[in-house]
Every structure is written in C-alpha cells, then in structure tokens.
Scaffold this active site. Sequence first.
Site, PDB file in Angstrom:
ATOM      1  N   LYS A 302      30.373   3.160  30.087  1.00 30.33           N
ATOM      2  CA  LYS A 302      31.722   3.907  29.684  1.00 30.33           C
ATOM      3  C   LYS A 302      32.846   3.347  30.414  1.00 30.33           C
ATOM      4  O   LYS A 302      32.561   3.306  31.659  1.00 30.33           O
ATOM      5  CB  LYS A 302      31.376   5.378  29.850  1.00 30.33           C
ATOM      6  CG  LYS A 302      32.504   6.331  29.244  1.00 30.33           C
ATOM      7  CD  LYS A 302      32.077   7.741  29.102  1.00 30.33           C
ATOM      8  CE  LYS A 302      33.177   8.571  28.568  1.00 30.33           C
ATOM      9  NZ  LYS A 302      32.745  10.042  28.243  1.00 30.33           N
ATOM     10  N   GLU A 409      26.326  24.800  23.178  1.00 27.70           N
ATOM     11  CA  GLU A 409      27.154  26.133  23.251  1.00 27.70           C
ATOM     12  C   GLU A 409      26.138  27.407  22.568  1.00 27.70           C
ATOM     13  O   GLU A 409      26.326  28.549  23.251  1.00 27.70           O
ATOM     14  CB  GLU A 409      28.467  26.109  22.346  1.00 27.70           C
ATOM     15  CG  GLU A 409      29.536  25.368  22.856  1.00 27.70           C
ATOM     16  CD  GLU A 409      29.364  23.581  22.610  1.00 27.70           C
ATOM     17  OE1 GLU A 409      28.385  23.240  21.887  1.00 27.70           O
ATOM     18  OE2 GLU A 409      30.085  22.867  22.981  1.00 27.70           O
ATOM     19  N   ARG A 437      30.859  27.624  17.693  1.00 26.08           N
ATOM     20  CA  ARG A 437      29.335  26.987  17.795  1.00 26.08           C
ATOM     21  C   ARG A 437      28.449  28.105  18.156  1.00 26.08           C
ATOM     22  O   ARG A 437      27.146  28.162  17.787  1.00 26.08           O
ATOM     23  CB  ARG A 437      29.229  25.884  18.614  1.00 26.08           C
ATOM     24  CG  ARG A 437      29.458  24.454  17.985  1.00 26.08           C
ATOM     25  CD  ARG A 437      28.352  24.085  17.052  1.00 26.08           C
ATOM     26  NE  ARG A 437      28.802  22.850  16.309  1.00 26.08           N
ATOM     27  CZ  ARG A 437      28.653  21.599  16.793  1.00 26.08           C
ATOM     28  NH1 ARG A 437      28.402  21.416  17.877  1.00 26.08           N
ATOM     29  NH2 ARG A 437      29.394  20.696  15.992  1.00 26.08           N
TER      30      ARG A 437
HETATM   31  C1  LIG Z   1      30.678  20.830  20.369  1.00 23.81           C
HETATM   32  C2  LIG Z   1      31.508  20.299  21.050  1.00 23.81           C
HETATM   33  N1  LIG Z   1      31.368  20.461  22.407  1.00 23.81           N
HETATM   34  C3  LIG Z   1      31.943  19.852  23.491  1.00 23.81           C
HETATM   35  C4  LIG Z   1      32.830  18.649  23.164  1.00 23.81           C
HETATM   36  C5  LIG Z   1      33.490  18.198  24.029  1.00 23.81           C
HETATM   37  N2  LIG Z   1      33.239  16.602  24.388  1.00 23.81           N
HETATM   38  C6  LIG Z   1      34.019  15.913  23.547  1.00 23.81           C
HETATM   39  S1  LIG Z   1      33.146  14.389  24.132  1.00 23.81           S
HETATM   40  C7  LIG Z   1      31.746  15.086  24.929  1.00 23.81           C
HETATM   41  C8  LIG Z   1      30.968  14.181  25.772  1.00 23.81           C
HETATM   42  C9  LIG Z   1      30.319  13.313  24.559  1.00 23.81           C
HETATM   43  O1  LIG Z   1      29.494  12.486  25.426  1.00 23.81           O
HETATM   44  P1  LIG Z   1      28.693  11.201  24.647  1.00 23.81           P
HETATM   45  O2  LIG Z   1      28.270  11.815  23.155  1.00 23.81           O
HETATM   46  O3  LIG Z   1      27.752  10.629  25.512  1.00 23.81           O
HETATM   47  O4  LIG Z   1      29.828  10.259  24.267  1.00 23.81           O
HETATM   48  P2  LIG Z   1      30.501   9.362  25.518  1.00 23.81           P
HETATM   49  O5  LIG Z   1      31.868  10.183  25.785  1.00 23.81           O
HETATM   50  O6  LIG Z   1      29.630   9.348  26.841  1.00 23.81           O
HETATM   51  O7  LIG Z   1      30.879   8.302  24.778  1.00 23.81           O
HETATM   52  C10 LIG Z   1      31.983  16.386  25.151  1.00 23.81           C
HETATM   53  C11 LIG Z   1      31.294  17.339  25.680  1.00 23.81           C
HETATM   54  C12 LIG Z   1      33.110  18.756  21.727  1.00 23.81           C
HETATM   55  N3  LIG Z   1      33.814  17.432  21.321  1.00 23.81           N
HETATM   56  N4  LIG Z   1      32.268  19.238  21.094  1.00 23.81           N
END
Ligand SMILES: Cc1ncc(C[n+]2csc(CCOP(=O)(O)OP(=O)(O)O)c2C)c(N)n1
Length: 684
Positions: A302, A409, A437
């Site tokens: 990342k 959630e 959610r």
């Molecule tokens: C239902 C929901 N909960 C929380 C989020 C906030 N959120 C956005 S990106 C993320 C982390 C995602 O991690 P990953 O899938 O590993 O993607 P990366 O950022 O590492 O590429 C979170 C928690 C969201 N978008 N949707």
Amino acid sequence: MESAAKLSSLQQTYAVIPRVRPHTPLLDAINTPSDLKKFTTAQLINLADELRLFLLYSAGQSGGHFGANLGVVELTIALHYLLDAPQDQIVWDVGHQAYAHKVLTGRRDKLGTIRSKDGLTAFPERAESAYDTFGVGHSSTSISAGLGMSLALRYQGRAQTVACIIGDGAMTGGMAFEAMNDAVQQDADLLVILNDNDMSISCSIGGFSRHLAMLWESGYQVDISDAGEPVLCQRPDMQAFDRRKRHKEMRDVPQLEDNLFKAVGFTYFGPFDGHNVPELLRVLSLAKQVKGPVLVHIYTTKGKGFAPAELDPVGYHAIGKLPIEDDEAKSTEGRVSATNTPKIDIPKADIPKTRPALKYSQVFGQFLCDKAAADDKLLAITPAMEEGSGMIDFAHHFPTRFFDVAIAEQHAVTLAAGMATQGVKPIVAIYSTFLQRGYDQLIHDVALQNLDVTFAIDRAGLVGEDGATHAGVFDFAFLRCVPNMLIAAPKDENECYHLLNTCYEYQGCTAVRYPRGVGTGAIITQPAQTYNIGEAVVEAVLGNDNAPNKLALLAFGTMFATAQQAAQAIANDDSELNAEPDCQVHVVNMRWVKPLDTKLLETLIEQGITHIATLEEHMTMGGAGSAVNEYLLNESLAFKNSRPAVCNIGIADRFIAHGSQAEQWADCGLDVQGVVDQLQNLLS
Ligand SMILES: Cc1ncc(C[n+]2csc(CCOP(=O)(O)OP(=O)(O)O)c2C)c(N)n1
Ligand SMILES: CC(=O)[C@@H](O)[C@H](O)COP(=O)(O)O
Ligand SMILES: [Mg+2]
C-alpha cells in the site's frame, strides 16, 4: 530536485510529489483500455511507472484516497490489458483504489477533478462510466455483485469474464464470505483477486489476517500450470514483502494445504507479486480461463512508489492536498497518532465561550479517554475506523478496553450487545453510513433486549467529497422508529461532550450523532451533571414581540448554527439576505430527536406561535421534522383550533452528489440563504 528524490528500487520510488505534470508519453496514448493491447510487456512495465507518477502528481492536486491507488497500478494495467472491458466486468471492492482504473478508461485528463463538485466521483459509479460496472464505496460488496453478474450472464448464455478485486481488509466483511459460499454452491465462473497489502486502515487484525500471514510464513505458493492447474511449489523469492509480520502467537506453520479459500471450494492460486507485470499477465491470463470460482492471491504494497506512504500506509490511506514542495516535509493534516493527538483542555470553570473549532471525532476521542479513566465499565468498539473515529489515543491508553473488529459492522453491534449482558457499558463508534450495515443487529440484539449500549455516530449528515455512498442522512429515520432508542444531536463540541456523557450514563440504548468535520469552537466544560433526557432549549428570541408572525425555528444538531444566522436575517428587517420583515423568531436547540420535547412545543404554541419550521441535516422524509409533524398532527392538544403553518427543512428525496460539505449544503438548501428562502416561503 525531483530526480534526486528518486530512491533506487525495482520500480521507481519517490520521496516527494512531483511539482509539475510528469511526462507520460505511453499513458497519454491510452484513451480506452483497448489501446493497452498494442503495448509490449516492456512498455506495460514502463507504463506502470508513468501511471504511478501521474497518480502521485494528481493526488497532490486533488487529495483523496492515496495509498491504495499506488498499490494496484500494475494489477489495473494487467486487468485492462487481458480483459475486454466493459463487456468483461471488473468490480472493485470499496473502490477507493480505482483511480488507475479511471485513468485507463478514458478519464485521465479528469482525474484532477476527482471528489470535487461536478468532477469524478470518489469511487466507481455506473452513471460516470460504462467501465464502472458497479457502484461501490461501502466495503465487501464486490463478490456478491460479481456473482450476480456471473449468474445473470450464464443464464443469458453470455460468456464474459467477471473479475472482482477485493482487499485483505474488505475480505473481513462478512458478506464477502456469504458470497464466496454461494459462488461455490452455484459453481459460478468468477475470478476473485485478493489484493493483500497487509496494511489497511486497522484491518490487519484477527484470525483472517493471521491466516494470510500463515500463507506467507509457509514459504509455499500455489502456482498455475499452462493448463490452469494448481501446482504447489516453494514460493519464489519475494523480498519486497518480507515486512509481513509473523503473528507472534502463531504456532507451527501449517502447510499451504490448510488454505481457507481452497477449503470453502475456490480454486486458489498464489500468493504472487502484485507489482510484477509479467507475472500478473501470465497468472491472470491462465486464471481467467479456469472454470468455477477462482481466487488469485496477490501481495502488494500500500503506497507503493511513494516512500512516506510505504512507511506509513495507514496514515496515507487518505490525504488532503499535499504540499507540492521539494522538501520531504508533508502536511500532517488529517494524520493523527497516539503521540500527536492534541489533548483538549477542559476547564473546570466558565471561561470565554470560544476557542479554535475542534473535530467532533476528536471530542469523542477525548470523551472516551476522560470517561474511561473515571469508569472502568467503559469498553469501546470500532469496525475498522480507529483513526477516523478519533480513537487512536483511547486505543493507546486503554488497549484492553479497545476493540477493533475489522470491517464487521454487524458483528460490532452484536458484540456490544453481548458485552452489555455482562455488566459493562460498551460504546460502538461507527459512521452513520456504516451503521446501516448493523441495523438489524441494533434492533434485534440491542433495542429489543433494551441493553445498555451507546452508539457514537460519527459522519452524520453530508460528508462532502466521499459523496452519496458515505452520506449519513438516514439515521434519524431508521433509529427513531425503534422502541427503547434515545437519539441525541448536539449543536456543538460542548454539547457533543455532554450528550455523550448523558447517553453513556443512561441505562439503555442511546445514540449521539455528530457530523464529519469541526464544530463552532464552543468551549467544552466539565459535565457537573447529565442533561435532562429529551429537554430542548430556547436559545434566542429575535425580533419584536408584536410582530404579526411568530416563528418557532426548531433546529436539530449542528444545523443550529445555520438556524441562528437564518433567524437573524428573518427577524432583522434590513438584513442583506432580503429577510421577511415583522417576524419574531424563537430559535430552539432541540438537542434530542427522541424523545421530543413536546412540553416545549405545547408551551410555544400556547404563547401564540403562528409558524413552525424544523431544520435538520438529514432526509426530510422520516427525519426529525417528521417526528414533529407526527406529534403536531396526532398528539398535540394545543392545535385543536388554530393550526400553525409548518415546514420541514432538510434533504429532499434525492441523493446529494459529492463536493465540499458547503457545496452540498448549498445544493440542497441547507446553507443560510437556502434556509432563509424556505422560511420566507413559509411566512409568505
Ligand atoms: C462497510 C464499510 N466499512 C468501512 C469502510 C471504510 N473503509 C474504507 S477502505 C477500508 C479499508 C479497506 O481495506 P482493504 O480492503 O484491505 O483495502 P486497501 O485500503 O488495503 O487497499 C475501510 C475500513 C467502508 N468503506 N465500508
Ligand atoms: C473509502 C472509505 O470508506 C473510507 O476511507 C472513508 O472515505 C473515510 O472517510 P473519512 O475521511 O470521513 O474518515
Ligand atoms: Mg488492504
């Protein structure tokens, strides 16, 4: 300077954001993904460097999601080289990592407008491009959506590839596993690419993360043969990923055969180097031909290519506009850590009424720490939003009382319910939009059992650049119809702190909702006692007593500040906002949506109120205004004969497009002028 800033590495790595648009001849030749197919592999490798540098430059202009996009440059190129989008369907999970996708699908020259009003949306959106096959923003939806596409295509006899790209964090969302389970049941042709960068915003936790670490520790790889068969072998050297933490509590490392994805019925391949273009082309060209549900596991970094982001992937998950300077300093705006969270001084006695405005998430974080120090029953839960919810300090000082459950959630809400049955007082810190959610769990597991859970609902209202997917504009409606729920909406930082305290101390299920961003600068005082539940406050009476029109302006939450300004205009004849003359305005801080202060409503009506306006940063349909209407129509005793004119000011029945919060308020009539206009209509 820029050339000096380059660090030597396999790919170009930069330490500062380019000041001027980089020279990108290969990228400039791409207007649709089909243009990629003319490139040699060597050109694709060079394209990756051009695209990464372009993303760096562009992010410096626009801000927005950052680290995730740098991590999928090679993957995005490989996918659009091998697949035939938009006939082949590419579904991004969350979609915050889709900037490279947007660039390669005809939006290169618009990338600088991303997240700005009338510009590109923060995430893939069907209305924006045919290449955006599914609207995303909330996590963990891609496999369900991709499976739906695959089954519909199969039903119609159409042989198109469906590829879902899901991160290790998004994989912790339960619906991803629901979808995988069904994909196996349906034996659907579905290509899932797990983008494992081991460092999401606090998602690298828990048993699933440990399983992914095991796959690394095993030293094995499931390669793909030319015939598309899995071939277990020693993993080739992938030094770039050596940082993967070994879970200290891991026992002997089971062999790769103990593979979760294989166990549920997917054909698993990986892990592969997600920055190695030739490897990605080889693997994905074979994997997309394999029948049934297939998961290709890739490792990426990342923030790849930008040294500060590689070193701090959580801090660079999203950024403001970076200082495009040659020095290596970087604005720390928006990036907080346990060591640099500014402490809020909360005076014991009254002092001047204002200070620099504080972020509401910061007020919440301070409340958590203060309350936890005084009450050992307090436990706090976040579904993967420790940073955004202002909990870094609390997690640092109270690690045994802090629970980050990853992107889960539904689980977060019922976890709190379970805790509450054992005599502790859990607080669920959750964005309004993500609470959607956990709605069934809130009703079924918390309210129905009347358990003592406090919901600290952040990002309530319009959130600006993230747009409609993240707007928190439904919580009044979906919460106030739930028995046993109390709902509070503070007007500023001080009320936020006091209402959190009041709701925390209340024995039952409560919610305090507050917006993204900062308050008014109100001084926070130590709560000597809790607020009276349901009590509203007439904060001001403007205009003269004998004015023919007497307006009660009922403001909910932080819209109070707007109400105050609008009331000044309405009650003040010579206001430049072309106010309505001869009107007295009672400006009421309602403070609570449930229970409503009906006693105050009766008193105001008996005092001769002729007009009532409600004001909320929420959908008008079902919102706080609806609650007032329902009372006035069904229960008020004061309306037996005269019925004042009523208007509900809020968000009309449509989704509000992204832009700044101020632009969004103006778009839906929640700025001062908009409120004045609506009040004038009511009074005319
Ligand atoms: C239902 C929901 N909960 C929380 C989020 C906030 N959120 C956005 S990106 C993320 C982390 C995602 O991690 P990953 O899938 O590993 O993607 P990366 O950022 O590492 O590429 C979170 C928690 C969201 N978008 N949707
Ligand atoms: C993509 C996603 O869902 C999160 O990164 C979200 O954008 C964070 O929002 P805040 O910036 O309001 O914390
Ligand atoms: Mg991740």
